[in-house]
Design a protein around this motif. Structure first.
Motif, short mmCIF file in Angstrom:
data_model
loop_
_atom_site.label_atom_id
_atom_site.label_comp_id
_atom_site.label_asym_id
_atom_site.label_seq_id
_atom_site.Cartn_x
_atom_site.Cartn_y
_atom_site.Cartn_z
N ALA A 263 88.74 9.18 33.30
CA ALA A 263 88.91 10.63 33.25
C ALA A 263 87.61 11.35 33.58
CB ALA A 263 89.41 11.04 31.86
N VAL A 264 86.49 10.83 33.08
CA VAL A 264 85.19 11.44 33.37
C VAL A 264 84.88 11.37 34.86
CG1 VAL A 264 82.70 11.23 33.02
CG2 VAL A 264 84.25 11.09 31.06
N LEU A 265 85.16 10.22 35.47
CA LEU A 265 84.90 10.07 36.90
C LEU A 265 85.76 11.02 37.73
CD1 LEU A 265 84.59 6.19 37.20
CD2 LEU A 265 82.76 7.88 37.42
N LEU A 266 87.01 11.18 37.32
CA LEU A 266 87.88 12.12 38.03
C LEU A 266 87.34 13.54 37.94
CD1 LEU A 266 91.58 11.09 37.27
CD2 LEU A 266 90.36 10.97 39.44
N MET A 267 86.87 13.93 36.75
CA MET A 267 86.32 15.28 36.58
C MET A 267 85.05 15.46 37.40
SD MET A 267 87.01 16.31 32.61
CE MET A 267 86.22 14.85 31.91
N LEU A 268 84.24 14.40 37.49
CA LEU A 268 83.02 14.49 38.29
C LEU A 268 83.34 14.67 39.76
CD1 LEU A 268 80.70 11.79 36.67
CD2 LEU A 268 80.40 14.27 36.65
N VAL A 269 84.31 13.92 40.27
CA VAL A 269 84.70 14.05 41.68
C VAL A 269 85.24 15.45 41.95
CG1 VAL A 269 86.29 13.24 43.45
CG2 VAL A 269 85.12 11.59 41.99
N ALA A 270 86.09 15.94 41.06
CA ALA A 270 86.65 17.28 41.25
C ALA A 270 85.56 18.34 41.17
CB ALA A 270 87.73 17.54 40.20
N GLY A 271 84.67 18.20 40.18
CA GLY A 271 83.62 19.19 40.01
C GLY A 271 82.64 19.24 41.17
N THR A 272 82.21 18.07 41.64
CA THR A 272 81.28 18.05 42.76
C THR A 272 81.94 18.50 44.06
OG1 THR A 272 81.78 15.69 43.09
CG2 THR A 272 79.83 16.24 41.76
N SER A 273 83.22 18.24 44.20
CA SER A 273 83.93 18.71 45.40
C SER A 273 84.01 20.23 45.42
CB SER A 273 85.34 18.11 45.46
OG SER A 273 85.29 16.70 45.54
N ILE A 274 84.31 20.82 44.26
CA ILE A 274 84.36 22.29 44.18
C ILE A 274 82.97 22.87 44.42
CG2 ILE A 274 84.76 24.22 42.61
CD1 ILE A 274 86.98 22.53 41.32
N ALA A 275 81.96 22.24 43.84
CA ALA A 275 80.59 22.73 44.02
C ALA A 275 80.16 22.64 45.48
CB ALA A 275 79.63 21.93 43.14
N ALA A 276 80.52 21.55 46.15
CA ALA A 276 80.16 21.40 47.57
C ALA A 276 80.87 22.45 48.42
CB ALA A 276 80.52 20.00 48.05
N ALA A 277 82.13 22.70 48.13
CA ALA A 277 82.87 23.72 48.88
C ALA A 277 82.25 25.10 48.67
CB ALA A 277 84.33 23.72 48.47
N ALA A 278 81.92 25.44 47.42
CA ALA A 278 81.32 26.74 47.13
C ALA A 278 79.95 26.88 47.80
CB ALA A 278 81.19 26.93 45.62
N ALA A 279 79.15 25.81 47.75
CA ALA A 279 77.82 25.86 48.37
C ALA A 279 77.93 26.02 49.87
CB ALA A 279 77.04 24.59 48.01
N TYR A 280 78.88 25.33 50.49
CA TYR A 280 79.02 25.42 51.94
C TYR A 280 79.48 26.80 52.37
CZ TYR A 280 80.32 24.40 56.72
OH TYR A 280 80.41 24.43 58.09
N VAL A 281 80.46 27.36 51.67
CA VAL A 281 80.95 28.69 52.02
C VAL A 281 79.84 29.73 51.84
CG1 VAL A 281 82.54 30.52 51.33
CG2 VAL A 281 83.37 28.18 51.57
N THR A 282 79.07 29.60 50.76
CA THR A 282 77.95 30.52 50.54
C THR A 282 76.94 30.42 51.67
OG1 THR A 282 78.21 30.36 48.14
CG2 THR A 282 76.08 31.14 48.96
N TRP A 283 76.63 29.19 52.07
CA TRP A 283 75.69 29.02 53.17
C TRP A 283 76.22 29.62 54.47
CZ3 TRP A 283 76.79 26.36 57.67
CH2 TRP A 283 75.73 26.27 58.58
N LEU A 284 77.49 29.39 54.76
CA LEU A 284 78.06 29.88 56.01
C LEU A 284 78.08 31.40 56.06
CD1 LEU A 284 79.34 29.23 58.70
CD2 LEU A 284 81.56 28.99 57.55
N VAL A 285 78.42 32.04 54.95
CA VAL A 285 78.40 33.50 54.90
C VAL A 285 76.99 34.03 55.17
CG1 VAL A 285 78.67 35.49 53.38
CG2 VAL A 285 80.42 33.70 53.40
N ARG A 286 76.01 33.42 54.53
CA ARG A 286 74.62 33.88 54.70
C ARG A 286 74.09 33.54 56.09
NH1 ARG A 286 71.98 32.41 48.75
NH2 ARG A 286 73.36 33.82 47.56
N ALA A 287 74.54 32.44 56.65
CA ALA A 287 74.12 32.10 58.02
C ALA A 287 74.65 33.12 59.01
CB ALA A 287 74.61 30.70 58.38
N ARG A 288 75.88 33.57 58.83
CA ARG A 288 76.43 34.61 59.70
C ARG A 288 75.67 35.92 59.52
NH1 ARG A 288 81.27 36.46 58.94
NH2 ARG A 288 81.77 36.80 61.14
#
Length: 241
Positions: free
Chosen positions: A74-99
């Motif tokens: 269960a902990v590993l599943l939460m880590l995968v989900a959490g890091t995936s959400i964090a990566a998506a948020a970080a990428y979108v933030t970067w792309l907005v600022r890059a534009r």
């Protein structure tokens, strides 16, 4: 005029910190997925059989042996989900600022639409990223390298998406906990590496575009050799001391 246009165009600093956040979150996502794959390979099938024997809810003294494994899973599943959400948020933030580093008036609407509209999100994100690359006014001769890296990233990302949505459910139904294996991990790692490569390339180009440029040959500046300095103590014509 070229310098003035450049200063107006690049009104915001390149998103260097946002790019670093993308690197960190992508690495964390791959590491957490790797840990889940290792757990799946070592305990997945056996633990799934044990849970099936207990009807999915381990109880009693005989079930104590699987409680720790279930908690770790269960902990590993939460880590995968959490890091995936964090990566998506970080990428979108970067792309907005890059534009916005290319054009301060750019809004976040096209980025959200490119990634969230079904069907459109299979093509639009890579097109949007290519537009940002064009907006950096890169030096000549780099188009081929950029297109190759961009295409490789997007193809591996689509392959990862296909594996997770098609192959993983089939593999998990055949036995195991999630069905995630080495193939999914390898494809995800390559996609993350190429994604980080595109982020690094664009950020580097934007930093280079904001760097002070050397004066063009023939440019005349104040007190340059073309304009001699006034002699000490001299008074310009038409002015009194």
């Amino acid at each position: 005029m070229a310098r003035g246009e450049n200063n107006v165009r690049y009104t915001q600093a390149p998103p260097t910190r946002a790019a670093f956040a993308v690197y960190v979150t992508l690495a964390a996502q791959v590491i957490s997925l790797g840990a889940l794959v290792i757990f799946e390979q070592i305990r997945g099938r056996h633990l799934a059989a044990q849970l099936a024997a207990f009807g999915g809810r381990p109880q009693g003294a005989d079930a104590e042996a699987v409680v720790g494994a279930v908690t770790a899973f269960a902990v590993l599943l939460m880590l995968v989900a959490g890091t995936s959400i964090a990566a998506a948020a970080a990428y979108v933030t970067w792309l907005v600022r890059a534009r916005q580093a290319n054009d301060r008036s750019a809004t976040s609407g096209p980025v959200a639409a490119a990634w969230l509209i079904p069907g459109v999100n299979l093509v639009a994100p890579v097109v949007l990223l290519d537009e940002v690359w064009h907006g950096t006014r890169p030096p000549a001769g780099r188009r081929g390298r950029w297109v190759a890296m961009l295409a490789a990233w997007w193809l591996t990302w689509l392959a990862t998406l296909a594996l997770i949505t098609i192959r993983v459910p089939l593999a998990s139904s055949a036995g195991g906990l999630t069905g995630v294996g080495v193939l999914e991990l390898a494809c995800s790692a390559v996609a993350a590496l190429l994604c980080a490569g595109t982020v690094r390339e664009l950020t580097r180009l934007q930093r280079a575009a904001r760097a002070p440029r050397a004066a063009e040959p023939g440019t005349v500046h104040a007190f340059s050799p073309q304009q001699p300095h006034p002699a000490p103590g001299s008074t310009p014509i038409g002015r009194t001391g």
